[in-house]
Design a protein around this motif. Structure first.
Motif, PDB file in Angstrom:
ATOM      1  N   ALA A  28     104.470  66.307  -3.482  1.00 27.00           N
ATOM      2  CA  ALA A  28     105.575  67.302  -3.699  1.00 27.00           C
ATOM      3  C   ALA A  28     105.696  68.133  -2.460  1.00 27.00           C
ATOM      4  N   ARG A  29     107.038  68.624  -2.076  1.00 25.07           N
ATOM      5  CA  ARG A  29     107.274  69.402  -1.182  1.00 25.07           C
ATOM      6  C   ARG A  29     108.007  70.849  -1.651  1.00 25.07           C
ATOM      7  N   ILE A  30     107.377  71.878  -1.327  1.00 24.46           N
ATOM      8  CA  ILE A  30     107.896  73.175  -1.811  1.00 24.46           C
ATOM      9  C   ILE A  30     108.700  73.797  -0.320  1.00 24.46           C
ATOM     10  N   ARG A  31     110.060  73.996  -0.548  1.00 20.08           N
ATOM     11  CA  ARG A  31     110.627  74.516   0.566  1.00 20.08           C
ATOM     12  C   ARG A  31     110.441  75.962   0.696  1.00 20.08           C
ATOM     13  N   PRO A  32     110.771  76.602   1.844  1.00 22.79           N
ATOM     14  CA  PRO A  32     111.058  78.283   1.806  1.00 22.79           C
ATOM     15  C   PRO A  32     111.839  78.617   0.953  1.00 22.79           C
ATOM     16  N   LEU A  33     111.967  79.968   0.586  1.00 19.24           N
ATOM     17  CA  LEU A  33     112.872  80.385  -0.033  1.00 19.24           C
ATOM     18  C   LEU A  33     114.357  80.319   0.480  1.00 19.24           C
ATOM     19  N   GLN A 124     116.136  68.642  -7.300  1.00 16.14           N
ATOM     20  CA  GLN A 124     117.418  69.147  -7.429  1.00 16.14           C
ATOM     21  C   GLN A 124     118.166  69.428  -6.217  1.00 16.14           C
ATOM     22  N   THR A 125     119.491  69.926  -6.307  1.00 16.26           N
ATOM     23  CA  THR A 125     120.299  69.932  -5.117  1.00 16.26           C
ATOM     24  C   THR A 125     119.822  71.155  -4.315  1.00 16.26           C
ATOM     25  N   GLY A 126     119.759  71.123  -3.297  1.00 17.33           N
ATOM     26  CA  GLY A 126     119.469  72.137  -2.330  1.00 17.33           C
ATOM     27  C   GLY A 126     117.832  72.248  -2.086  1.00 17.33           C
ATOM     28  N   ALA A 127     116.931  71.463  -2.710  1.00 18.16           N
ATOM     29  CA  ALA A 127     115.721  71.387  -2.554  1.00 18.16           C
ATOM     30  C   ALA A 127     115.004  70.931  -1.444  1.00 18.16           C
ATOM     31  N   GLY A 128     115.730  70.181  -0.463  1.00 21.34           N
ATOM     32  CA  GLY A 128     115.135  69.731   0.831  1.00 21.34           C
ATOM     33  C   GLY A 128     114.943  68.352   1.088  1.00 21.34           C
ATOM     34  N   LYS A 129     115.776  67.565   0.188  1.00 20.64           N
ATOM     35  CA  LYS A 129     115.645  66.048   0.294  1.00 20.64           C
ATOM     36  C   LYS A 129     116.218  65.620   1.559  1.00 20.64           C
ATOM     37  N   THR A 130     117.301  66.121   2.008  1.00 19.64           N
ATOM     38  CA  THR A 130     117.779  65.481   3.407  1.00 19.64           C
ATOM     39  C   THR A 130     117.100  66.194   4.452  1.00 19.64           C
ATOM     40  N   PHE A 131     116.607  67.136   4.174  1.00 26.41           N
ATOM     41  CA  PHE A 131     115.804  67.941   5.364  1.00 26.41           C
ATOM     42  C   PHE A 131     114.685  67.045   5.703  1.00 26.41           C
ATOM     43  N   THR A 132     113.900  66.682   4.580  1.00 25.12           N
ATOM     44  CA  THR A 132     112.557  66.091   4.458  1.00 25.12           C
ATOM     45  C   THR A 132     113.042  64.557   5.061  1.00 25.12           C
ATOM     46  N   MET A 238     124.981  76.122  -4.043  1.00 23.15           N
ATOM     47  CA  MET A 238     123.670  76.051  -3.910  1.00 23.15           C
ATOM     48  C   MET A 238     123.228  75.187  -2.417  1.00 23.15           C
ATOM     49  N   ASN A 239     124.026  74.841  -1.960  1.00 22.49           N
ATOM     50  CA  ASN A 239     123.828  73.838  -0.844  1.00 22.49           C
ATOM     51  C   ASN A 239     125.264  73.877   0.005  1.00 22.49           C
ATOM     52  N   ALA A 240     125.245  74.263   1.362  1.00 21.43           N
ATOM     53  CA  ALA A 240     126.186  74.211   2.239  1.00 21.43           C
ATOM     54  C   ALA A 240     126.847  73.032   2.629  1.00 21.43           C
ATOM     55  N   VAL A 241     125.653  72.078   2.827  1.00 24.08           N
ATOM     56  CA  VAL A 241     126.072  70.744   2.957  1.00 24.08           C
ATOM     57  C   VAL A 241     125.245  69.937   2.004  1.00 24.08           C
ATOM     58  N   SER A 242     125.915  69.819   0.783  1.00 21.57           N
ATOM     59  CA  SER A 242     125.205  68.947  -0.107  1.00 21.57           C
ATOM     60  C   SER A 242     125.783  67.411  -0.018  1.00 21.57           C
ATOM     61  N   SER A 243     124.796  66.834  -0.113  1.00 22.29           N
ATOM     62  CA  SER A 243     124.944  65.161  -0.387  1.00 22.29           C
ATOM     63  C   SER A 243     125.609  64.895  -1.702  1.00 22.29           C
ATOM     64  N   ARG A 244     126.865  64.347  -1.609  1.00 25.16           N
ATOM     65  CA  ARG A 244     127.237  63.991  -3.057  1.00 25.16           C
ATOM     66  C   ARG A 244     127.326  62.491  -3.585  1.00 25.16           C
ATOM     67  N   LEU A 272     118.427  60.644  -2.287  1.00 31.40           N
ATOM     68  CA  LEU A 272     119.079  60.902  -3.498  1.00 31.40           C
ATOM     69  C   LEU A 272     119.776  61.867  -3.232  1.00 31.40           C
ATOM     70  N   ALA A 273     121.092  62.063  -4.179  1.00 28.90           N
ATOM     71  CA  ALA A 273     121.716  63.371  -4.135  1.00 28.90           C
ATOM     72  C   ALA A 273     121.027  64.227  -5.189  1.00 28.90           C
ATOM     73  N   GLY A 274     121.232  65.351  -4.864  1.00 29.01           N
ATOM     74  CA  GLY A 274     120.265  66.100  -6.249  1.00 29.01           C
ATOM     75  C   GLY A 274     120.820  66.399  -7.455  1.00 29.01           C
ATOM     76  N   SER A 275     119.850  66.673  -8.323  1.00 27.06           N
ATOM     77  CA  SER A 275     120.315  66.904  -9.605  1.00 27.06           C
ATOM     78  C   SER A 275     121.021  68.346  -9.648  1.00 27.06           C
TER      79      SER A 275
HETATM   80  N1  LIG Z   1     111.041  72.517   4.224  1.00 22.61           N
HETATM   81  C1  LIG Z   1     112.161  73.362   4.719  1.00 22.61           C
HETATM   82  N2  LIG Z   1     112.030  74.182   5.670  1.00 22.61           N
HETATM   83  C2  LIG Z   1     113.301  75.131   6.200  1.00 22.61           C
HETATM   84  N3  LIG Z   1     114.489  74.659   5.686  1.00 22.61           N
HETATM   85  C3  LIG Z   1     114.389  73.936   4.573  1.00 22.61           C
HETATM   86  C4  LIG Z   1     113.417  73.176   4.066  1.00 22.61           C
HETATM   87  N4  LIG Z   1     114.064  72.438   3.193  1.00 22.61           N
HETATM   88  C5  LIG Z   1     115.202  72.481   3.081  1.00 22.61           C
HETATM   89  N5  LIG Z   1     115.640  73.499   3.936  1.00 22.61           N
HETATM   90  C6  LIG Z   1     117.144  73.961   4.160  1.00 22.61           C
HETATM   91  O1  LIG Z   1     117.426  74.082   2.932  1.00 22.61           O
HETATM   92  C7  LIG Z   1     118.803  73.730   2.674  1.00 22.61           C
HETATM   93  C8  LIG Z   1     119.028  72.501   1.913  1.00 22.61           C
HETATM   94  O2  LIG Z   1     118.635  71.333   2.293  1.00 22.61           O
HETATM   95  P1  LIG Z   1     118.712  70.061   1.858  1.00 22.61           P
HETATM   96  O3  LIG Z   1     120.316  69.738   2.281  1.00 22.61           O
HETATM   97  O4  LIG Z   1     117.817  69.263   2.591  1.00 22.61           O
HETATM   98  O5  LIG Z   1     118.756  69.914   0.307  1.00 22.61           O
HETATM   99  P2  LIG Z   1     118.872  68.607  -0.409  1.00 22.61           P
HETATM  100  O6  LIG Z   1     117.965  68.369  -1.410  1.00 22.61           O
HETATM  101  O7  LIG Z   1     119.228  67.398   0.354  1.00 22.61           O
HETATM  102  O8  LIG Z   1     120.306  69.218  -1.425  1.00 22.61           O
HETATM  103  P3  LIG Z   1     121.649  68.024  -1.764  1.00 22.61           P
HETATM  104  O9  LIG Z   1     120.996  67.411  -3.152  1.00 22.61           O
HETATM  105  O10 LIG Z   1     122.599  69.113  -2.428  1.00 22.61           O
HETATM  106  O11 LIG Z   1     122.323  67.186  -0.957  1.00 22.61           O
HETATM  107  C9  LIG Z   1     119.214  73.165   4.263  1.00 22.61           C
HETATM  108  O12 LIG Z   1     119.709  74.253   5.056  1.00 22.61           O
HETATM  109  C10 LIG Z   1     117.833  72.907   4.639  1.00 22.61           C
HETATM  110  O13 LIG Z   1     117.988  73.150   6.146  1.00 22.61           O
END
Ligand SMILES: Nc1ncnc2c1ncn2[C@@H]1O[C@H](COP(=O)(O)OP(=O)(O)OP(=O)(O)O)[C@@H](O)[C@H]1O
Length: 734
Positions: A28-33, A124-132, A238-244, A272-275
């Motif tokens: 599991a990866r918990i992103r910052p707020l 879920q959407t914006g949880a940090g999948k693409t970032f990871t 919930m995410n400025a650049v959300s993967s669709r 994956l795209a986020g729920s």
């Molecule tokens: N561990 C982290 N540390 C810092 N910023 C993060 C982290 N994880 C995510 N973020 C930031 O949170 C925002 C959303 O992350 P990201 O786009 O990766 O979400 P996602 O799960 O891919 O969303 P979606 O499903 O909508 O595409 C981005 O601005 C990203 O930079």
């Protein structure tokens, strides 16, 4: 729930079929707020409870895979704990995630042992999948690089050190958007709506998906960067650049290790795209539709995970892989031939608690999934094995040649066939009006499109065959110079060739299907032409029938006109009778006058006043009065009146008799006139109705007669247009 750390990798064997069973590794990866969570006053309620192992990992040292499961704590109204293979919090670096998720081990070790590996991010959407996962930026590596660029860099570094550059890597990249598979590497826009197929040995692949050989992480980065522009992303609340879409990047690797061990493996990297909750993302229209499709794919993924992780035999069921394209493509990664790592990304905020708990539930279930990964390696070959492989290789070469020949013949045949579309349109055009060619030209368009698709596919198949030939001739060159190298090379080529042949066979089958469809279309076209001829004949016949009808209509008009005249005569007669009745009414009036006279006599019993100007309608009364006068009284005449002395009793009798007589006649006449008037009225009404009806009918018949005029071709043209096309096999009209 106890986690299963990645099992120590097995020793290389001389067989390509050795397999190892391992659980899916889930971290599991918990992103910052996130900013929006800070703004809406969310509190962080998700944290990791570090293991002893992770505490002992020194800063800046290489992060180690923990041998014990780690725990994630969610603090809501009550505390909940989730046990996972590793838990990474908001302070974890990208490097740490790469190592502790097991991705580094998969890339640097498992791949080179011939295991297929899958790394996927979920949440879920914006949880940090693409970032990871990151994208292979193609730029120099940096701290923010996610798993993909790190994996690519490590892969090529390993190839350099362990294979002495003797390896090939092929890249393919696709997205699943609204349940449609799109080739992200395709530059000419033709990579849409690709189909999933299965080889004879059950391997799932995407038909027509392009792949490119790549030589360095930078090259992969460039391709992926270019491809990422084609991926559908959009801004949501919930995410400025959300993967669709779900993005799947596949690297196929084959190579020879220093000890001559040959290996091949597939590395699948999934973002994956986020729920999402449509209410929370405030998506509408297109975005909402995307969200629904994303959720649908993820729901099936959840179903697959839950079916695979079910431990109780009673509740075990078949995973519904086929219910979505995503699960169909990930079939190998979940419960199949792959070592799989799943990174469950979660938000720390209480605002997202439901989604976080949902993600973690799936994550803990996924840890129970057992995969059975097969090693694709060949270490050493006996002369017998080498000979067998060579024979198989030869057989495959022959098959390839045969396929090539079939394709060549088909291509020649398709070029030799004159353009069906143009021929048929021309031949019809010479016979038909503009109106009736519409349906036919639509079929021609379809045929033309099919034909061009077919040609394109033939070219692709030819390209593949050339590629196979090249691969085989390379193997042959190696044989004469370096027998060991070549044998091993052939061993690597063999599964690839097997797969290619299976694919080619399938393509050929679908091409044949296309030919059959083409033939069916040609047949349909012939039928249509036959129908058009029949319809034309039918239209001519119709013209004749209408001419006859027109004559008949003429007769009908005359007949109705006569009827009309007759009614007019009858109406005239009725008017005459009405006049007679009027006269009767006048007579009645006079009778009434007489009656009034009698009434006056009754009022003056001694004097009888008789009006001489009366026309005699009350003549009977006159006579009776005269007779009575002669007999019983003396008379006096003065002016127009005759005064008589009459015995009152006689007078009374006379008056009563005559009054009765008057009354009877009046009643009789009145009832006669009344009934005559009534019956005449109804006769007149019915005549009027009949006349009106006849007038309408005459009008209609005249109109029809005019319309049916054979000189007027409009109606005929319309009928012909209507008949041509839908009419089938009308037969001959001579
Ligand atoms: N561990 C982290 N540390 C810092 N910023 C993060 C982290 N994880 C995510 N973020 C930031 O949170 C925002 C959303 O992350 P990201 O786009 O990766 O979400 P996602 O799960 O891919 O969303 P979606 O499903 O909508 O595409 C981005 O601005 C990203 O930079």
């Amino acid at each position: 729930m106890t986690g299963q750390p990645i099992k120590p990798s097995q020793k290389a064997s001389s067989s390509s079929s050795s397999s190892s069973s391992s659980n899916v590794r889930v971290v599991a990866r918990i992103r910052p707020l996130a900013q929006y969570e800070i703004e809406n006053g969310s509190k962080p309620i998700v944290k990791s409870l570090p293991s002893v192992d992770s505490l002992s990992n020194k800063e800046n040292s290489i992060p180690q895979i923990s041998s014990e499961p780690e725990v994630l704590e969610v603090q809501s109204s009550e505390k909940r704990w989730f046990e996972l293979d590793a838990v990474l919090d908001g302070n974890s670096s990208q490097r740490e995630v790469y190592y502790k998720s097991g991705a580094q081990q998969a890339v640097t070790q498992d791949i080179f042992k011939g295991f297929n590996c899958t790394i996927l991010a979920y949440g879920q959407t914006g949880a940090g999948k693409t970032f990871t996962m990151g994208t292979a930026s193609g730029k120099d590596s940096s701290d923010t690089d996610g798993i993909i660029p790190r994996a690519c860099a490590d892969l090529f570094e390993q190839i350099d050190t362990r294979c002495d550059g003797n390896a090939q890597v092929e890249l393919s990249y696709l997205e699943i958007y609204n349940e449609e598979i799109r080739d992200l590497m395709c530059t000419d826009g033709s990579g849409g709506d690709l189909k999933i197929r299965e080889t004879l040995n059950g391997e799932v692949y995407v038909s027509g998906l392009s792949s490119r050989p790549v030589q360095s992480p930078k090259e992969i980065g460039n391709f992926m960067e270019e491809a990422s522009h084609r991926r559908v992303v959009a801004s949501t609340k919930m995410n400025a650049v959300s993967s669709r879409s779900h993005a799947i990047c596949v690297l196929r690797i084959q190579g020879v290790l220093e000890d001559s061990t040959k290996f091949s493996a597939k590395l699948t990297l999934v973002d994956l795209a986020g729920s999402e909750r449509i209410k929370k993302t405030q998506a509408s229209g297109k975005r909402a539709a995307e969200g629904i499709n994303i959720n649908k794919g993820l729901f099936v993924l959840g179903q697959v995970v839950s079916a695979l992780s079910e431990q109780r035999p009673k509740y075990k069921r078949k995973p519904p892989y086929r219910d979505s394209k995503l699960t169909r493509l990930l079939q190998d990664s979940l419960g199949g031939n792959s070592r799989t790592i799943m990174v469950a990304c979660v938000s720390p905020a209480d605002f997202n608690i439901d989604e976080t708990i949902n993600t973690l539930r799936y994550a803990t279930s996924a840890r129970n999934i057992k995969n059975s990964a097969t090693r694709n390696v060949i270490k050493a070959l006996s002369p017998e094995e080498a000979a067998k492989l060579q024979r198989e290789n030869q057989l495959l070469l022959t098959q390839v040649k045969e396929l090539q020949e079939t394709i060549r013949k088909m291509a020649l045949a398709s070029e030799a066939t004159p353009s069906l579309a143009s021929t048929d349109t021309d031949s019809l055009g010479s016979q038909e009006d503009d109106d009736d060619s519409t349906g036919v030209s639509m079929s021609s368009d379809d045929l033309r499109e099919d034909r061009s698709k077919q040609k394109k596919r033939i070219k692709e198949l030819e390209h593949e065959v050339r590629h196979l030939k090249r691969a085989n001739s390379n193997a042959k060159v190696g044989l004469s110079s370096q027998i060991t190298e070549s044998m091993a090379q052939e061993a690597i080529e063999l599964p690839v060739l097997h797969k290619k042949v299976a694919q080619l066979e399938e393509e050929l089958a679908s091409k044949k299907e296309l030919e059959a469809e083409n033939e069916a279309l040609r047949q349909e076209m012939d039928d249509l032409k036959a129908d058009a001829d029949s319809a034309r004949l039918a239209a001519n016949k119709m013209a004749q029938i209408m001419e006859q009808l027109q004559e008949l209509k003429g007769d009908e008009v005359d007949k109705k006109k006569m009827e009309h005249d007759h009614i007019k005569v009858e109406e005239a007669w009725v008017s005459f009778v009405f006049q007679v009745l009027e006269t009767n009414k006048e007579q009645m009036k006079r009778l009434r006058d007489d009656f009034t006279l009698v009434a006056r006599v009754v009022e003056s019993p001694d004097v009888m006043v008789l009006d001489k100007s009366s026309d005699g309608s009350s003549g009977g009364f006159w006579k009776r009065m005269r007779k009575d006068k002669k007999k019983d009284s003396e008379d006096e005449a003065s002016g127009d009146e005759i005064h008589m002395k009459v015995d009152p009793a006689i007078r009374q009798k006379l008056v009563t008799e005559h009054l009765q007589f008057f009354e009877e006649r009046m009643i009789e006449m009145e009832s006669h006139i009344h009934s005559e008037t009534l019956s005449l009225g109804s006769i007149r009404d019915s005549l009027r109705i009949q006349r009106d009806k006849l007038e309408i009918e005459i009008g209609e018949s005249e109109f029809e007669r005019d319309v049916l005029n054979p000189k007027d071709n409009d109606l005929l043209d319309q009928l012909t247009a209507l008949l041509i096309g839908p009419v089938k096999n009308l037969g001959e009209y001579d």
